[in-house]
Design a protein around this motif. Structure first.
Motif, mmCIF file in Angstrom:
data_model
loop_
_atom_site.group_PDB
_atom_site.id
_atom_site.type_symbol
_atom_site.label_atom_id
_atom_site.label_comp_id
_atom_site.label_asym_id
_atom_site.label_seq_id
_atom_site.Cartn_x
_atom_site.Cartn_y
_atom_site.Cartn_z
ATOM 1 N N TYR A 68 21.416 -12.562 -38.528
ATOM 2 C CA TYR A 68 22.119 -11.499 -38.741
ATOM 3 C C TYR A 68 23.445 -11.595 -39.710
ATOM 4 C CZ TYR A 68 19.766 -9.795 -34.448
ATOM 5 O OH TYR A 68 18.921 -9.624 -33.606
ATOM 6 N N VAL B 289 22.710 -7.881 -40.967
ATOM 7 C CA VAL B 289 22.673 -6.668 -40.422
ATOM 8 C C VAL B 289 23.960 -6.183 -39.375
ATOM 9 C CG1 VAL B 289 20.361 -6.550 -40.355
ATOM 10 C CG2 VAL B 289 21.513 -7.357 -38.342
ATOM 11 N N PRO C 122 24.592 -5.549 -35.751
ATOM 12 C CA PRO C 122 23.848 -5.284 -34.382
ATOM 13 C C PRO C 122 24.834 -4.629 -33.457
ATOM 14 C CG PRO C 122 24.202 -7.471 -34.599
ATOM 15 C CD PRO C 122 25.031 -6.992 -35.996
ATOM 16 N N SER D 17 20.509 -2.083 -34.885
ATOM 17 C CA SER D 17 21.349 -2.396 -36.115
ATOM 18 C C SER D 17 21.552 -1.125 -36.775
ATOM 19 C CB SER D 17 20.678 -3.156 -37.069
ATOM 20 O OG SER D 17 20.067 -4.267 -36.428
#
Length: 387
Positions: A150, A302, A304, A359
């Motif tokens: 991520y 991303v 999240p 996300s």
């Protein structure tokens, strides 16, 4: 207002003035595979990461596979007497299935040990240490395959110290961490004996198709990788080892080399969006991501968020035309493809996050009103009706 999860066309708008002349030169030269621009990109990427070498390959899965193969540990993949394997590979439970597929392609007879994730969604190094101490005697070779997930990083300071003391080799999967730094200021992709990056279009540094790259400071492994990606050959028609057809196309190298010039700028834009989300999303139903002290720069591949009523949350945002994504709804240990191998694997955090993580849109080209719209929409979510 329609909010895109990502905006790749804006990346092309940024680089096309510089990229088009190079692409025209490519078509004039027609060195489409292994062309001069592949070496240019490899050199520039290695310099960016801080390693001596980089080897461009066909995709991120192949990058992991070739990185592991270059260690040349299998000796035919023969097993010890009884059920013990020569090689143990430590993988995170919370990752994309490609990590395990690639490792299994490299060493199909290895023992694979799954490690659950911590509160930052990264491989839990404390749990890893306890597991390796318990199991290390079973293998001649132990490979630790951390995945920087991520845009965050694994606790590499702790992991590298432990690996050195226990004679383990680290091969990083840095496919979601282009530009991410550990607390010591070093990029991910620097710490492992080898490190693999996916350059899939949606990554922070993404090609116009499939691509990958491997970094290392080891000249022997570098030279072996050059052969492995090219059918075992570094001179046409002479094949010293059994290799693969996993070369990087020149057209992708040009696109990536131009995008690399903007990577830090684009990552900083992502961080600004993430900071807005983190400071202004106040919905008690939403748990926001945190950055560990062992992560020096989180590049937010991303963003999240954890939501118990995920389906209702995703449907709510979709109705408001806010695109989301889920990483990852089916843990590897519950995938039918690995039903037999993982029948005894239970990773509580990974399974929880598979049901609750979503996300939010994040990319370098989000406008102020788009960021605010996402924040307002998330804050207005009230969950499913309670009886």
């Amino acid at each position: 207002m329609k909010i895109q999860f990502n905006n790749l066309s804006k990346q092309w708008d940024t680089i096309k003035q510089e990229a088009l002349p190079r692409l025209e030169g490519l078509f004039e030269r027609s060195d489409f595979i292994g062309g001069a621009d592949v070496k240019v990109f490899e050199k520039n990427f290695a310099k960016y990461i801080g390693t001596r070498y980089a080897v461009g390959v066909s995709n991120g899965t192949d990058a992991i596979k070739l990185a592991l193969m270059s260690l040349d540990l299998d000796s035919g993949n023969i097993k010890y007497a009884g059920s013990r394997s020569k090689i143990g590979i430590i993988v995170p439970s919370h990752t994309f299935i490609a990590t395990l597929l690639a490792a299994e392609q490299a060493y199909p007879n290895a023992d694979f040990i799954f490690i659950d994730c911590d509160e930052y969604y990264q491989m839990d190094v404390n749990l890893l240490q306890a597991t390796v101490v318990r199991e290390r005697h079973k293998w001649e070779h132990c490979i630790i395959l951390p995945v920087h997930l991520y845009g965050h990083c694994v606790n590499m300071a702790k992991l590298t110290e432990f690996a050195a003391k226990n004679n383990c080799v680290i091969v990083e999967d840095a496919s979601q961490s282009h530009g991410t730094k550990t607390a010591d200021g070093l990029h991910t992709g620097f710490h492992g004996r080898l490190s693999a990056f996916s350059l899939y279009p949606g990554k922070n540094l993404g090609a116009a198709g499939d691509a990958g790259i491997i970094t290392t400071n080891d000249e022997t492994l570098y030279l072996r990788l050059l052969k492995l990606r090219n059918l075992g050959s570094d001179t046409k028609f002479y094949h010293d080892i059994k290799g693969c057809n996993n070369r990087l196309d020149t057209i992708q190298a040009i696109i990536l080399d131009e995008k690399l010039k903007y990577l830090d700028e684009w990552n900083n834009e992502r961080i600004e969006v993430a900071n807005r989300y983190s400071s202004e999303i106040k919905n008690p139903l939403i748990t926001l991501p945190k950055t560990a002290t062992y992560c020096g720069k989180n590049t937010y591949h991303v963003y999240p968020v954890l939501v118990e009523d995920r389906k209702e949350f995703v449907d709510y945002l979709e109705a408001a035309e806010v695109q989301t994504n889920v990483h990852y709804p089916v843990p590897v240990e519950l995938s039918p493809a690995y039903a037999e191998e993982c029948r005894l694997v239970v990773s509580p955090n990974t399974r929880k996050y598979a049901k609750t993580l979503t996300s939010l849109p994040i990319h370098p080209f989000m406008k102020e009103d788009e960021i605010q719209y996402v924040i307002d929409t998330v804050n207005s979510f009230s969950g499913k009706p309670r009886l």
